[in-house]
Motif scaffolding. Structure first.
Motif, PDB file in Angstrom:
ATOM      1  N   UNK A  36       0.839  -1.206   0.000  1.00  0.00           N
ATOM      2  CA  UNK A  36       0.000   0.000   0.000  1.00  0.00           C
ATOM      3  C   UNK A  36       0.873   1.255   0.000  1.00  0.00           C
ATOM      4  N   UNK A  37       0.402   2.298  -0.666  1.00  0.00           N
ATOM      5  CA  UNK A  37       1.202   3.529  -0.697  1.00  0.00           C
ATOM      6  C   UNK A  37       1.244   4.203   0.676  1.00  0.00           C
ATOM      7  N   UNK A  38       2.357   4.869   0.967  1.00  0.00           N
ATOM      8  CA  UNK A  38       2.502   5.529   2.262  1.00  0.00           C
ATOM      9  C   UNK A  38       1.699   6.825   2.314  1.00  0.00           C
ATOM     10  N   UNK A  39       1.497   7.443   1.171  1.00  0.00           N
ATOM     11  CA  UNK A  39       0.802   8.728   1.134  1.00  0.00           C
ATOM     12  C   UNK A  39      -0.132   8.741  -0.061  1.00  0.00           C
ATOM     13  N   UNK A  40      -1.399   9.040   0.176  1.00  0.00           N
ATOM     14  CA  UNK A  40      -2.400   9.080  -0.893  1.00  0.00           C
ATOM     15  C   UNK A  40      -2.970  10.490  -0.943  1.00  0.00           C
ATOM     16  N   UNK A  41      -2.739  11.167  -2.049  1.00  0.00           N
ATOM     17  CA  UNK A  41      -3.249  12.528  -2.197  1.00  0.00           C
ATOM     18  C   UNK A  41      -4.604  12.534  -2.904  1.00  0.00           C
ATOM     19  N   UNK A  42      -4.733  11.660  -3.923  1.00  0.00           N
ATOM     20  CA  UNK A  42      -5.983  11.551  -4.666  1.00  0.00           C
ATOM     21  C   UNK A  42      -6.503  10.124  -4.523  1.00  0.00           C
ATOM     22  N   UNK A  43      -7.812   9.915  -4.699  1.00  0.00           N
ATOM     23  CA  UNK A  43      -8.357   8.557  -4.526  1.00  0.00           C
ATOM     24  C   UNK A  43      -7.735   7.527  -5.466  1.00  0.00           C
ATOM     25  N   UNK A  44      -7.408   7.923  -6.685  1.00  0.00           N
ATOM     26  CA  UNK A  44      -6.849   6.976  -7.636  1.00  0.00           C
ATOM     27  C   UNK A  44      -5.396   6.625  -7.324  1.00  0.00           C
ATOM     28  N   UNK A  45      -4.747   7.385  -6.449  1.00  0.00           N
ATOM     29  CA  UNK A  45      -3.389   7.043  -6.044  1.00  0.00           C
ATOM     30  C   UNK A  45      -3.348   5.746  -5.246  1.00  0.00           C
ATOM     31  N   UNK A  46      -4.454   5.398  -4.600  1.00  0.00           N
ATOM     32  CA  UNK A  46      -4.498   4.179  -3.789  1.00  0.00           C
ATOM     33  C   UNK A  46      -4.704   2.928  -4.632  1.00  0.00           C
ATOM     34  N   UNK A  47      -5.093   3.072  -5.881  1.00  0.00           N
ATOM     35  CA  UNK A  47      -5.304   1.909  -6.744  1.00  0.00           C
ATOM     36  C   UNK A  47      -3.964   1.311  -7.141  1.00  0.00           C
ATOM     37  N   UNK A  48      -3.826   0.027  -6.944  1.00  0.00           N
ATOM     38  CA  UNK A  48      -2.588  -0.647  -7.299  1.00  0.00           C
ATOM     39  C   UNK A  48      -2.410  -0.738  -8.806  1.00  0.00           C
ATOM     40  N   UNK A  49      -1.241  -0.370  -9.285  1.00  0.00           N
ATOM     41  CA  UNK A  49      -0.953  -0.437 -10.711  1.00  0.00           C
ATOM     42  C   UNK A  49      -1.508   0.712 -11.516  1.00  0.00           C
ATOM     43  N   UNK A  50      -2.090   1.716 -10.857  1.00  0.00           N
ATOM     44  CA  UNK A  50      -2.671   2.835 -11.593  1.00  0.00           C
ATOM     45  C   UNK A  50      -1.646   3.585 -12.438  1.00  0.00           C
ATOM     46  N   UNK A  51      -0.445   3.879 -11.918  1.00  0.00           N
ATOM     47  CA  UNK A  51       0.520   4.603 -12.755  1.00  0.00           C
ATOM     48  C   UNK A  51       0.893   3.851 -14.030  1.00  0.00           C
ATOM     49  N   UNK A  52       0.984   2.529 -13.955  1.00  0.00           N
ATOM     50  CA  UNK A  52       1.324   1.737 -15.139  1.00  0.00           C
ATOM     51  C   UNK A  52       0.199   1.784 -16.165  1.00  0.00           C
ATOM     52  N   UNK A  53      -1.034   1.635 -15.703  1.00  0.00           N
ATOM     53  CA  UNK A  53      -2.182   1.678 -16.615  1.00  0.00           C
ATOM     54  C   UNK A  53      -2.338   3.070 -17.210  1.00  0.00           C
ATOM     55  N   UNK A  54      -2.173   4.089 -16.383  1.00  0.00           N
ATOM     56  CA  UNK A  54      -2.279   5.475 -16.851  1.00  0.00           C
ATOM     57  C   UNK A  54      -1.202   5.776 -17.891  1.00  0.00           C
ATOM     58  N   UNK A  55       0.025   5.335 -17.637  1.00  0.00           N
ATOM     59  CA  UNK A  55       1.111   5.559 -18.582  1.00  0.00           C
ATOM     60  C   UNK A  55       0.878   4.844 -19.899  1.00  0.00           C
ATOM     61  N   UNK A  56       0.383   3.604 -19.851  1.00  0.00           N
ATOM     62  CA  UNK A  56       0.123   2.852 -21.074  1.00  0.00           C
ATOM     63  C   UNK A  56      -0.980   3.504 -21.896  1.00  0.00           C
ATOM     64  N   UNK A  57      -2.073   3.895 -21.235  1.00  0.00           N
ATOM     65  CA  UNK A  57      -3.182   4.535 -21.948  1.00  0.00           C
ATOM     66  C   UNK A  57      -2.733   5.871 -22.533  1.00  0.00           C
ATOM     67  N   UNK A  58      -1.932   6.622 -21.781  1.00  0.00           N
ATOM     68  CA  UNK A  58      -1.436   7.909 -22.284  1.00  0.00           C
ATOM     69  C   UNK A  58      -0.554   7.714 -23.505  1.00  0.00           C
ATOM     70  N   UNK A  59       0.295   6.701 -23.471  1.00  0.00           N
ATOM     71  CA  UNK A  59       1.182   6.425 -24.606  1.00  0.00           C
ATOM     72  C   UNK A  59       0.380   6.045 -25.845  1.00  0.00           C
ATOM     73  N   UNK A  60      -0.600   5.173 -25.689  1.00  0.00           N
ATOM     74  CA  UNK A  60      -1.436   4.766 -26.819  1.00  0.00           C
ATOM     75  C   UNK A  60      -2.209   5.964 -27.368  1.00  0.00           C
ATOM     76  N   UNK A  61      -2.709   6.811 -26.480  1.00  0.00           N
ATOM     77  CA  UNK A  61      -3.445   7.998 -26.903  1.00  0.00           C
ATOM     78  C   UNK A  61      -2.541   8.972 -27.669  1.00  0.00           C
ATOM     79  N   UNK A  62      -1.318   9.182 -27.196  1.00  0.00           N
ATOM     80  CA  UNK A  62      -0.384  10.064 -27.898  1.00  0.00           C
ATOM     81  C   UNK A  62      -0.042   9.535 -29.287  1.00  0.00           C
ATOM     82  N   UNK A  63       0.145   8.230 -29.400  1.00  0.00           N
ATOM     83  CA  UNK A  63       0.443   7.641 -30.703  1.00  0.00           C
ATOM     84  C   UNK A  63      -0.743   7.805 -31.642  1.00  0.00           C
ATOM     85  N   UNK A  64      -1.964   7.576 -31.143  1.00  0.00           N
ATOM     86  CA  UNK A  64      -3.156   7.722 -31.978  1.00  0.00           C
ATOM     87  C   UNK A  64      -3.336   9.166 -32.443  1.00  0.00           C
TER      88      UNK A  64
END
Length: 88
Positions: A36-64
């Motif tokens: 679990x994260x030590x510090x959660x600023x936003x609700x989605x920060x507590x979701x496990x793997x969120x940065x990886x999913x966000x980065x992948x979706x952002x990369x696909x969106x930029x390519x599109x």
């Protein structure tokens, strides 16, 4: 060791290095889900793997978006240069 020899070694061992990097990335996502994260600023920060999913979706969106802009502004028809050169 000079840069050329070092780059040749990397190219020769490209497949194992790619697999190693994929395993490391998967382990980091698994650790992010389990620990679990030590510090959660936003609700989605507590979701496990969120940065990886966000980065992948952002990369696909930029390519599109880049492909769409390229198609809109850069691509030309096949006979683009043949309009006036057929008479020559």
């Amino acid at each position: 060791m000079d840069l050329g020899k070092w780059l040749e070694k990397l190219v020769r061992h490209g497949r194992p290095l790619s697999l190693l990097m994929l395993v490391i990335m998967a382990l980091l996502v698994i650790i992010d889900i389990i620990v679990p994260p030590a510090y959660v600023r936003f609700p989605w920060d507590a979701l496990g793997g969120f940065p990886a999913v966000y980065g992948f979706i952002s990369c696909v969106l930029l390519i599109a978006i880049a492909k769409g802009l390229g198609k809109l502004f850069l691509y030309q028809p096949e006979d683009y240069y043949n309009d006036e050169t057929d008479d020559a």
